[in-house]
Design a protein around this motif. Structure first.
Motif, short mmCIF file in Angstrom:
data_model
loop_
_atom_site.label_atom_id
_atom_site.label_comp_id
_atom_site.label_asym_id
_atom_site.label_seq_id
_atom_site.Cartn_x
_atom_site.Cartn_y
_atom_site.Cartn_z
N TRP A 137 35.49 -16.64 33.35
CA TRP A 137 35.19 -15.28 32.89
C TRP A 137 36.45 -14.54 32.48
O TRP A 137 36.49 -13.89 31.43
N HIS A 138 37.51 -14.64 33.30
CA HIS A 138 38.76 -13.97 32.95
C HIS A 138 39.31 -14.49 31.62
O HIS A 138 39.86 -13.72 30.83
N SER A 139 39.16 -15.78 31.37
CA SER A 139 39.65 -16.35 30.12
C SER A 139 39.03 -15.66 28.92
O SER A 139 39.72 -15.34 27.94
N LEU A 140 37.73 -15.39 28.99
CA LEU A 140 37.03 -14.73 27.89
C LEU A 140 37.31 -13.22 27.88
O LEU A 140 37.51 -12.62 26.82
N ARG A 141 37.33 -12.62 29.07
CA ARG A 141 37.58 -11.17 29.17
C ARG A 141 38.94 -10.81 28.57
O ARG A 141 39.07 -9.82 27.84
N ILE A 142 39.94 -11.61 28.86
CA ILE A 142 41.29 -11.32 28.38
C ILE A 142 41.34 -11.34 26.86
O ILE A 142 42.01 -10.51 26.23
N LEU A 143 40.64 -12.28 26.24
CA LEU A 143 40.61 -12.31 24.77
C LEU A 143 39.88 -11.09 24.21
O LEU A 143 40.30 -10.51 23.20
N LEU A 144 38.79 -10.69 24.86
CA LEU A 144 38.09 -9.48 24.42
C LEU A 144 39.00 -8.25 24.52
O LEU A 144 39.06 -7.43 23.60
N SER A 198 44.87 -16.42 28.96
CA SER A 198 43.49 -16.87 28.72
C SER A 198 43.39 -18.39 28.79
O SER A 198 42.50 -18.94 29.44
N ASP A 199 44.31 -19.07 28.12
CA ASP A 199 44.29 -20.54 28.13
C ASP A 199 44.51 -21.09 29.54
O ASP A 199 43.85 -22.05 29.96
N ASN A 200 45.44 -20.49 30.28
CA ASN A 200 45.69 -20.95 31.65
C ASN A 200 44.46 -20.76 32.53
O ASN A 200 44.16 -21.60 33.39
N SER A 201 43.75 -19.66 32.33
CA SER A 201 42.55 -19.40 33.12
C SER A 201 41.46 -20.42 32.81
O SER A 201 40.72 -20.85 33.70
N PHE A 202 41.36 -20.82 31.55
CA PHE A 202 40.36 -21.82 31.17
C PHE A 202 40.67 -23.16 31.83
O PHE A 202 39.77 -23.84 32.35
N VAL A 203 41.94 -23.54 31.83
CA VAL A 203 42.36 -24.79 32.49
C VAL A 203 42.11 -24.69 34.00
O VAL A 203 41.66 -25.65 34.63
N LYS A 204 42.40 -23.54 34.58
CA LYS A 204 42.18 -23.35 36.01
C LYS A 204 40.71 -23.52 36.36
O LYS A 204 40.37 -24.11 37.39
N CYS A 205 39.84 -23.03 35.49
CA CYS A 205 38.40 -23.21 35.71
C CYS A 205 38.05 -24.68 35.81
O CYS A 205 37.36 -25.11 36.74
N ARG A 206 38.52 -25.47 34.86
CA ARG A 206 38.22 -26.90 34.87
C ARG A 206 38.72 -27.56 36.14
O ARG A 206 37.99 -28.34 36.79
N LYS A 207 39.94 -27.24 36.54
CA LYS A 207 40.51 -27.88 37.73
C LYS A 207 39.75 -27.49 38.99
O LYS A 207 39.51 -28.34 39.87
N LYS A 208 39.40 -26.22 39.11
CA LYS A 208 38.70 -25.77 40.31
C LYS A 208 37.32 -26.42 40.42
O LYS A 208 36.90 -26.85 41.50
N ILE A 209 36.61 -26.51 39.30
CA ILE A 209 35.25 -27.04 39.34
C ILE A 209 35.24 -28.55 39.55
O ILE A 209 34.44 -29.08 40.31
N THR A 210 36.16 -29.26 38.88
CA THR A 210 36.11 -30.72 38.94
C THR A 210 36.89 -31.31 40.11
O THR A 210 36.52 -32.38 40.62
N LEU A 211 37.95 -30.64 40.55
CA LEU A 211 38.79 -31.21 41.60
C LEU A 211 38.61 -30.53 42.96
O LEU A 211 38.90 -31.13 43.99
N HIS A 212 38.14 -29.29 42.95
CA HIS A 212 37.99 -28.54 44.20
C HIS A 212 36.63 -27.83 44.19
O HIS A 212 36.56 -26.61 44.06
N PRO A 213 35.55 -28.58 44.32
CA PRO A 213 34.22 -27.98 44.18
C PRO A 213 33.95 -26.87 45.20
O PRO A 213 33.11 -26.01 44.95
N GLU A 214 34.67 -26.88 46.32
CA GLU A 214 34.49 -25.80 47.29
C GLU A 214 35.03 -24.48 46.74
O GLU A 214 34.73 -23.41 47.27
N GLN A 215 35.82 -24.56 45.66
CA GLN A 215 36.37 -23.37 45.02
C GLN A 215 35.71 -23.11 43.66
O GLN A 215 36.30 -22.49 42.78
#
Length: 272
Positions: free
Chosen positions: A183-190, A157-174
């Protein structure tokens, strides 16, 4: 596609295949249209089957590749015990049985999702394509297993949250990939909370409303958090807008993530 087609595509003999589980978005039923979605599978084969050792050349020519977490679940010196297959439409992870048992005991998330399918009749008939051995999720009432559950699910979950930040801020095409990671970060905790309470996942659709909010609708402009914080006038470059967009997602969903983490912590405390 059916089980026979899948086994043939992977070049396996049906007699070597013990179990086939489908997992991923098709199981969660979070989309309206799956025409462009991959088919994701966990496949368990006999220990006697020697899986190929994959070279870099073979990775590109055959679709097979090393499974990045093999060292965690396999101590087999004789060759590969877990390999991954990827094509345009199929993603499959193939486990020799002893490695799959290790994955279960370490609460590897796709393995826990797979075993949870076995216990819900209408889901089992749809998403468990072959079942020779009825594996069980470890007893969550044991403190040691609660620790393993929490470590496994929380780390991903934590890794997915970090991945979200990197994709949005560093690779906007992704950005779409980044939103899915959030979403996966939250789903996994649920799902982790469900396992801690019920020793299995009982509701694969619990996170589907979040899928619509995060992945489908992107930034919900009618949401107070976003509509009250428009991009600043000097936010003109894609880098500035990407950082601004990430900050809005973080404001909206960090509180939810922390609440879920606290609940998960209380349900599955780590034994020191």
């Amino acid at each position: 596609m059916n089980a026979a087609d899948l086994v043939h595509r992977l070049g396996l003999n049906e007699t070597d295949v013990l179990n086939i589980y489908q997992f991923g978005s098709r199981v969660y039923e979070c989309k309206q249209d799956y025409s462009s979605s991959d088919w994701d599978f966990i496949i368990v084969v006999n220990d006697s089957l020697k899986l190929p050792d994959i070279t870099q050349h073979e990775e590109t020519s055959t679709g097979f590749s090393h499974f990045e977490e093999e060292s965690k679940y396999s101590k087999d010196p004789t060759g590969s015990a877990i390999i991954h297959y990827h094509s345009e439409s199929v993603d499959a992870t193939i486990f020799r049985e002893f490695s799959f048992l290790n994955a279960i005991n370490y609460f590897y998330i796709p393995a826990i999702e797979s075993l949870s399918l076995q216990t819900i009749p209408h889901i089992k008939s749809k998403y468990v394509w072959k079942l020779t051995i009825d594996y069980k999720i470890p007893d969550i009432n044991l403190a040691h297993n609660k620790s393993l559950l929490r470590r496994s699910f929380s780390a991903v979950s934590d890794n997915s949250f970090v991945k979200c930040r990197k994709k949005i801020t560093l690779h906007p095409e992704q950005e779409y990939v980044g939103r899915k990671s959030l979403w996966h970060s939250l789903r996994i905790l649920l799902f982790g909370c469900q396992v801690a309470e019920h020793n299995q996942i009982i509701n694969f659709q619990e996170a589907n409303a979040l899928y619509k909010d995060i992945v489908v609708d992107e930034i919900p402009c009618d949401d107070l958090v976003f509509s009250s914080v428009p991009p600043p006038d000097n936010c003109t470059s894609w880098e500035q807008r990407a950082v601004w967009k990430w900050e809005q997602y973080k404001k909206k969903y960090t509180v939810m993530k922390n609440q879920l983490k606290s609940r998960f912590k209380s349900l599955a405390p780590i034994v020191k």
